[in-house]
Design an enzyme around this catalytic site. Sequence first.
Site, PDB file in Angstrom:
ATOM      1  N   LEU A   1     -80.058   0.300  88.184  1.00  0.00           N
ATOM      2  CA  LEU A   1     -80.935  -0.857  87.963  1.00  0.00           C
ATOM      3  C   LEU A   1     -81.669  -0.677  86.631  1.00  0.00           C
ATOM      4  O   LEU A   1     -81.664   0.406  86.054  1.00  0.00           O
ATOM      5  CB  LEU A   1     -81.944  -0.958  89.111  1.00  0.00           C
TER       6      LEU A   1
ATOM      7  N   GLY B   1     -80.102 -11.860  81.653  1.00  0.00           N
ATOM      8  CA  GLY B   1     -80.316 -11.246  80.342  1.00  0.00           C
ATOM      9  C   GLY B   1     -79.388 -11.737  79.258  1.00  0.00           C
ATOM     10  O   GLY B   1     -78.945 -12.892  79.253  1.00  0.00           O
TER      11      GLY B   1
ATOM     12  N   GLY C   1     -72.875 -11.318  90.673  1.00  0.00           N
ATOM     13  CA  GLY C   1     -73.374 -12.465  91.441  1.00  0.00           C
ATOM     14  C   GLY C   1     -72.878 -13.780  90.871  1.00  0.00           C
ATOM     15  O   GLY C   1     -72.888 -13.974  89.655  1.00  0.00           O
TER      16      GLY C   1
ATOM     17  N   VAL D   1     -72.196 -11.084  55.902  1.00  0.00           N
ATOM     18  CA  VAL D   1     -70.979 -10.347  56.258  1.00  0.00           C
ATOM     19  C   VAL D   1     -69.937 -11.316  56.797  1.00  0.00           C
ATOM     20  O   VAL D   1     -70.225 -12.156  57.653  1.00  0.00           O
ATOM     21  CB  VAL D   1     -71.303  -9.239  57.286  1.00  0.00           C
TER      22      VAL D   1
ATOM     23  N   HIS E   1    -114.888   6.698  67.639  1.00  0.00           N
ATOM     24  CA  HIS E   1    -114.613   7.392  66.381  1.00  0.00           C
ATOM     25  C   HIS E   1    -114.217   8.828  66.667  1.00  0.00           C
ATOM     26  O   HIS E   1    -114.864   9.477  67.485  1.00  0.00           O
ATOM     27  CB  HIS E   1    -115.867   7.403  65.494  1.00  0.00           C
TER      28      HIS E   1
ATOM     29  N   GLU F   1     -76.946  -6.912  91.331  1.00  0.00           N
ATOM     30  CA  GLU F   1     -76.806  -6.289  89.996  1.00  0.00           C
ATOM     31  C   GLU F   1     -75.425  -5.644  89.944  1.00  0.00           C
ATOM     32  O   GLU F   1     -75.045  -4.915  90.848  1.00  0.00           O
ATOM     33  CB  GLU F   1     -77.926  -5.258  89.799  1.00  0.00           C
ATOM     34  N   LYS F   2     -74.698  -5.914  88.848  1.00  0.00           N
ATOM     35  CA  LYS F   2     -73.317  -5.405  88.790  1.00  0.00           C
ATOM     36  C   LYS F   2     -73.227  -3.946  88.351  1.00  0.00           C
ATOM     37  O   LYS F   2     -72.243  -3.271  88.634  1.00  0.00           O
ATOM     38  CB  LYS F   2     -72.445  -6.301  87.929  1.00  0.00           C
TER      39      LYS F   2
ATOM     40  N   MET G   1     -86.492 -12.540  72.844  1.00  0.00           N
ATOM     41  CA  MET G   1     -85.717 -11.715  73.784  1.00  0.00           C
ATOM     42  C   MET G   1     -86.383 -10.351  73.889  1.00  0.00           C
ATOM     43  O   MET G   1     -85.957  -9.386  73.245  1.00  0.00           O
ATOM     44  CB  MET G   1     -84.285 -11.599  73.306  1.00  0.00           C
TER      45      MET G   1
END
Length: 463
Positions: free
Chosen positions: A40, A146, A117, A239, A442, A35-36, A316
């Site tokens: 985490l 991701g 990685g 836009v 209830h 993980e960069k 996603m």
Amino acid sequence: MEKNQHDLVVIGGGPGGYVAAIRAAQLGLNVACVEKETALGGTCLRIGCIPSKAMLESSEHFWRAREEFGREGIRIANVELDLATMLKRKEQVVTTLTRGVDLLFKKNKITRYLGHGRIEAPGQVTVLAEKETVSVSTKHILVATGSKPATLPGIQMDGDRIGTSTEALAYTEVPKHLVVIGGGYIGVELGSVWRRLGAKVTILEYLDRILFGLDAEIAAEAKKLLEKQGLEFRLGARVTGARVEGDHCKVESEGSEPIQCDRVLVAVGRAPNTEKLGLESLPLELHKKGFIPVNQKFATNVDGIYAIGDVITGPMLAHKAEEEGIAFAEQLLTGFDHVNYDAIAAVVYTQPEIASVGQTEEQLHEAGKEYRKGVCPFRANARARTLGQVEGFIKILADSNTDRILGVHILGAHAGDLINEAAAAISFGASSEDLARTCHVHPTLGEGLREAALAVAGRTINL
Ligand code: NAD
């Protein structure tokens, strides 16, 4: 096993990657995660779901204290915003949760590599860190990198006044006028946050509706409620440009007048993160929009390389990625498990919340499927009355022939929690009668689900 040699290397420590790593380690593999970022948890924990929900919660408390408590006989004079404290609390929530993932990695003996990685070849990953490059060997590689915010040509992001959700979660002052490009999940959630805190908010949406993909009836009603809260929508506005001009921003679109404002949030979707992963050197052809093609076991066509989460097709959503992470590990080690995509719910954390699982009415029409519909408005629910949150309704769609539940769509208080019962029902192939025959406590909001199920058969009690 030698140092830097593993059974599985997961690239990406977000909800997909970290959950896959934990499950694979529980099943006996020697697992590493690259993980960069120092923390985490990925986009969801660091700059997405968690900080946005913290801000949604705090901004709602502020809004209620100012606008609604008086109705319940609670008078608070001079409710003031201390934005710095609100932002600090949000950061504390994030830190606690990301550290929690560190602890889970230690508990499950998962090796953590800090760096970017890159796949050199099947079984070979390089970790590019600030000061060194480490080579890692492994039997299997799982890509769980991701997604990143998408942008549009003509939008000149300056990472400050014109930016993404990352910037919009950390404005240190309430914008006077925030223009949001995109009426999707991020647009309505973060638009709501800053509206509640006092900003004028204009949402520009290209389509003729908001929240595309959700049930149209629910989305149309949600738009009305959000408008009552002061959000301004301009639909059919494509836009074409946004830039900083002196001390203001200018947003141009086809179908709407140019707007001057002080902040712009670009929320036009997300794109898979596959850059600099070394994929180009593999015999692997990406989908048109950059997604990694995989089979039902999440395997790519290159032996030993797999992918899950936002880098593959599908919604996603963090929980979809988690589900795939678990199914991937189970598949690898036991040969079984799969993801039931029909039972993956989606929630928009507006006030009231919007939640949905299964098929929408539009999808059923398109598929030519005959269905029966049962609706229960929240105003008919006792608990909603006591909460003072009677807006919205619950809609159940069931197969006309078998009564099997095909879709559940909720706009109303705590919809995000209520939807899990509907997801469980769909998972187990329940009929609307199964829900109608289940005794619900209830007074709870869940009784509305039962009432909507009774409505499918035209035999409601409280309506
Ligand atoms: P989105 O896909 O939900 O919405 C983007 C919107 O931008 C669409 O409605 C699209 O029509 C519009 N758009 C595109 N081009 C445009 C243009 N030129 N002018 C005006 N409008 C334009 O994307 P998002 O809101 O950016 O969210 C990104 C992803 O993050 C989503 O896939 C969502 O699943 C996820 N997310 C989920 C949650 C949650 O689960 N609560 C919250 C935030 C984000």
